[in-house]
Design a protein around this motif. Sequence first.
Motif, PDB file in Angstrom:
ATOM      1  N   LYS A   2      14.512 -19.635  13.988  1.00 44.21           N
ATOM      2  CA  LYS A   2      14.433 -20.980  14.534  1.00 44.21           C
ATOM      3  C   LYS A   2      13.041 -21.530  14.267  1.00 44.21           C
ATOM      4  O   LYS A   2      12.036 -20.895  14.564  1.00 44.21           O
ATOM      5  CB  LYS A   2      14.718 -20.944  16.026  1.00 44.21           C
ATOM      6  N   ARG A   3      12.957 -22.730  13.715  1.00 47.21           N
ATOM      7  CA  ARG A   3      11.679 -23.334  13.380  1.00 47.21           C
ATOM      8  C   ARG A   3      11.462 -24.567  14.233  1.00 47.21           C
ATOM      9  O   ARG A   3      12.376 -25.355  14.427  1.00 47.21           O
ATOM     10  CB  ARG A   3      11.638 -23.719  11.910  1.00 47.21           C
ATOM     11  N   LYS A   4      10.254 -24.716  14.716  1.00 42.84           N
ATOM     12  CA  LYS A   4       9.955 -25.910  15.479  1.00 42.84           C
ATOM     13  C   LYS A   4       8.684 -26.536  14.940  1.00 42.84           C
ATOM     14  O   LYS A   4       7.772 -25.837  14.498  1.00 42.84           O
ATOM     15  CB  LYS A   4       9.879 -25.576  16.968  1.00 42.84           C
ATOM     16  N   VAL A   5       8.632 -27.844  14.980  1.00 42.95           N
ATOM     17  CA  VAL A   5       7.464 -28.574  14.493  1.00 42.95           C
ATOM     18  C   VAL A   5       6.421 -28.583  15.594  1.00 42.95           C
ATOM     19  O   VAL A   5       6.720 -28.825  16.752  1.00 42.95           O
ATOM     20  CB  VAL A   5       7.842 -30.016  14.086  1.00 42.95           C
ATOM     21  N   VAL A   6       5.165 -28.271  15.217  1.00 40.91           N
ATOM     22  CA  VAL A   6       4.074 -28.212  16.197  1.00 40.91           C
ATOM     23  C   VAL A   6       2.938 -29.110  15.760  1.00 40.91           C
ATOM     24  O   VAL A   6       2.867 -29.554  14.622  1.00 40.91           O
ATOM     25  CB  VAL A   6       3.548 -26.773  16.361  1.00 40.91           C
ATOM     26  N   ASN A   7       2.020 -29.343  16.664  1.00 42.86           N
ATOM     27  CA  ASN A   7       0.825 -30.125  16.374  1.00 42.86           C
ATOM     28  C   ASN A   7      -0.172 -29.242  15.636  1.00 42.86           C
ATOM     29  O   ASN A   7      -0.621 -28.230  16.166  1.00 42.86           O
ATOM     30  CB  ASN A   7       0.222 -30.638  17.691  1.00 42.86           C
ATOM     31  N   SER A   8      -0.540 -29.603  14.429  1.00 43.74           N
ATOM     32  CA  SER A   8      -1.434 -28.773  13.609  1.00 43.74           C
ATOM     33  C   SER A   8      -2.870 -28.811  14.089  1.00 43.74           C
ATOM     34  O   SER A   8      -3.705 -28.076  13.590  1.00 43.74           O
ATOM     35  CB  SER A   8      -1.370 -29.219  12.148  1.00 43.74           C
ATOM     36  N   LEU A   9      -3.176 -29.652  15.087  1.00 46.39           N
ATOM     37  CA  LEU A   9      -4.539 -29.737  15.583  1.00 46.39           C
ATOM     38  C   LEU A   9      -4.865 -28.639  16.597  1.00 46.39           C
ATOM     39  O   LEU A   9      -5.999 -28.517  17.037  1.00 46.39           O
ATOM     40  CB  LEU A   9      -4.788 -31.116  16.212  1.00 46.39           C
ATOM     41  N   GLU A  10      -3.871 -27.836  16.970  1.00 45.30           N
ATOM     42  CA  GLU A  10      -4.131 -26.747  17.898  1.00 45.30           C
ATOM     43  C   GLU A  10      -5.068 -25.753  17.227  1.00 45.30           C
ATOM     44  O   GLU A  10      -4.846 -25.332  16.104  1.00 45.30           O
ATOM     45  CB  GLU A  10      -2.827 -26.058  18.297  1.00 45.30           C
ATOM     46  N   THR A  11      -6.108 -25.356  17.936  1.00 49.15           N
ATOM     47  CA  THR A  11      -7.169 -24.564  17.320  1.00 49.15           C
ATOM     48  C   THR A  11      -6.826 -23.101  17.125  1.00 49.15           C
ATOM     49  O   THR A  11      -7.441 -22.444  16.306  1.00 49.15           O
ATOM     50  CB  THR A  11      -8.458 -24.667  18.146  1.00 49.15           C
ATOM     51  N   ASN A  12      -5.874 -22.557  17.860  1.00 49.08           N
ATOM     52  CA  ASN A  12      -5.591 -21.138  17.728  1.00 49.08           C
ATOM     53  C   ASN A  12      -4.487 -20.844  16.721  1.00 49.08           C
ATOM     54  O   ASN A  12      -3.936 -19.768  16.701  1.00 49.08           O
ATOM     55  CB  ASN A  12      -5.245 -20.530  19.093  1.00 49.08           C
ATOM     56  N   LEU A  13      -4.170 -21.800  15.865  1.00 48.45           N
ATOM     57  CA  LEU A  13      -3.154 -21.609  14.833  1.00 48.45           C
ATOM     58  C   LEU A  13      -3.816 -21.461  13.469  1.00 48.45           C
ATOM     59  O   LEU A  13      -4.806 -22.117  13.175  1.00 48.45           O
ATOM     60  CB  LEU A  13      -2.180 -22.792  14.831  1.00 48.45           C
ATOM     61  N   ARG A  14      -3.254 -20.579  12.660  1.00 50.80           N
ATOM     62  CA  ARG A  14      -3.789 -20.323  11.328  1.00 50.80           C
ATOM     63  C   ARG A  14      -2.744 -20.628  10.260  1.00 50.80           C
ATOM     64  O   ARG A  14      -1.566 -20.336  10.433  1.00 50.80           O
ATOM     65  CB  ARG A  14      -4.230 -18.856  11.191  1.00 50.80           C
ATOM     66  N   THR A  15      -3.205 -21.185   9.150  1.00 46.14           N
ATOM     67  CA  THR A  15      -2.314 -21.502   8.039  1.00 46.14           C
ATOM     68  C   THR A  15      -2.070 -20.254   7.200  1.00 46.14           C
ATOM     69  O   THR A  15      -2.794 -19.256   7.316  1.00 46.14           O
ATOM     70  CB  THR A  15      -2.932 -22.592   7.139  1.00 46.14           C
ATOM     71  N   THR A  16      -1.077 -20.328   6.323  1.00 44.35           N
ATOM     72  CA  THR A  16      -0.802 -19.194   5.433  1.00 44.35           C
ATOM     73  C   THR A  16      -1.995 -18.934   4.512  1.00 44.35           C
ATOM     74  O   THR A  16      -2.293 -17.789   4.206  1.00 44.35           O
ATOM     75  CB  THR A  16       0.466 -19.445   4.602  1.00 44.35           C
ATOM     76  N   LYS A  17      -2.678 -20.003   4.110  1.00 43.04           N
ATOM     77  CA  LYS A  17      -3.850 -19.830   3.245  1.00 43.04           C
ATOM     78  C   LYS A  17      -4.959 -19.086   3.978  1.00 43.04           C
ATOM     79  O   LYS A  17      -5.562 -18.159   3.434  1.00 43.04           O
ATOM     80  CB  LYS A  17      -4.352 -21.186   2.756  1.00 43.04           C
ATOM     81  N   GLU A  18      -5.228 -19.475   5.222  1.00 37.98           N
ATOM     82  CA  GLU A  18      -6.266 -18.799   6.009  1.00 37.98           C
ATOM     83  C   GLU A  18      -5.918 -17.329   6.215  1.00 37.98           C
ATOM     84  O   GLU A  18      -6.778 -16.454   6.090  1.00 37.98           O
ATOM     85  CB  GLU A  18      -6.432 -19.488   7.374  1.00 37.98           C
ATOM     86  N   ILE A  19      -4.647 -17.054   6.493  1.00 38.74           N
ATOM     87  CA  ILE A  19      -4.209 -15.677   6.714  1.00 38.74           C
ATOM     88  C   ILE A  19      -4.337 -14.866   5.432  1.00 38.74           C
ATOM     89  O   ILE A  19      -4.800 -13.724   5.448  1.00 38.74           O
ATOM     90  CB  ILE A  19      -2.765 -15.646   7.253  1.00 38.74           C
ATOM     91  N   SER A  20      -3.950 -15.465   4.311  1.00 35.22           N
ATOM     92  CA  SER A  20      -4.029 -14.744   3.038  1.00 35.22           C
ATOM     93  C   SER A  20      -5.475 -14.394   2.696  1.00 35.22           C
ATOM     94  O   SER A  20      -5.755 -13.301   2.210  1.00 35.22           O
ATOM     95  CB  SER A  20      -3.384 -15.543   1.904  1.00 35.22           C
ATOM     96  N   GLU A  21      -6.393 -15.315   2.963  1.00 32.96           N
ATOM     97  CA  GLU A  21      -7.804 -15.052   2.704  1.00 32.96           C
ATOM     98  C   GLU A  21      -8.341 -13.990   3.659  1.00 32.96           C
ATOM     99  O   GLU A  21      -9.103 -13.107   3.256  1.00 32.96           O
ATOM    100  CB  GLU A  21      -8.618 -16.340   2.826  1.00 32.96           C
TER     101      GLU A  21
END
Length: 173
Positions: A2-21
């Motif tokens: 299940k996927r839900k749309v979230v606010n990307s401005l939340e500071t404790n969330l990481r993108t796939t790019k950040e995780i990959s790095e």
Amino acid sequence: MKRKVVNSLETNLRTTKEISELLNVSEESVRRWIRNGDLKAQLDGKSYLVDEETLNKFIQERAKVPGTTISKTVATEVALSAINPIIKGLITAGAAGLLNKAAKTKLNNGAGTSHVTSNDETIELKDIKIYIEALQRKKKKIELEYQMKLLEIEDEIAGYMVLMDKTKKSENS
């Protein structure tokens, strides 16, 4: 999943790019973990975002599995974090000077463990060697990534050359 749309401005969330790095893996590996349900993520438009707590749990679980990229990365990070204060001392005091002192200490101590004391920190040559080996592995990885990018570009050029030849032949016919 299940996927839900979230606010990307939340500071404790990481993108796939950040995780990959962070984990020293490809972005596609991170996306694959998400698609397989191994790593829980939230959808933000067309991008995935992962909560830091979820990511930390995932890393801890994967670090226990020997031979995985994450377990190797975590082992390297643990080794580097143990010598991080030593490295800061090297940078501050000048690596060449401290290494020369370490070499002199080794000669003076004979077969004993070689170390240099600077600002109440002990710098052992084995720790410096571990750090050098990690840097050499990082350098090799970057060189290989560079070669892979060049090969991708060469493949693309070859594809366009074939397309150009076919176009010329069809125009001449």
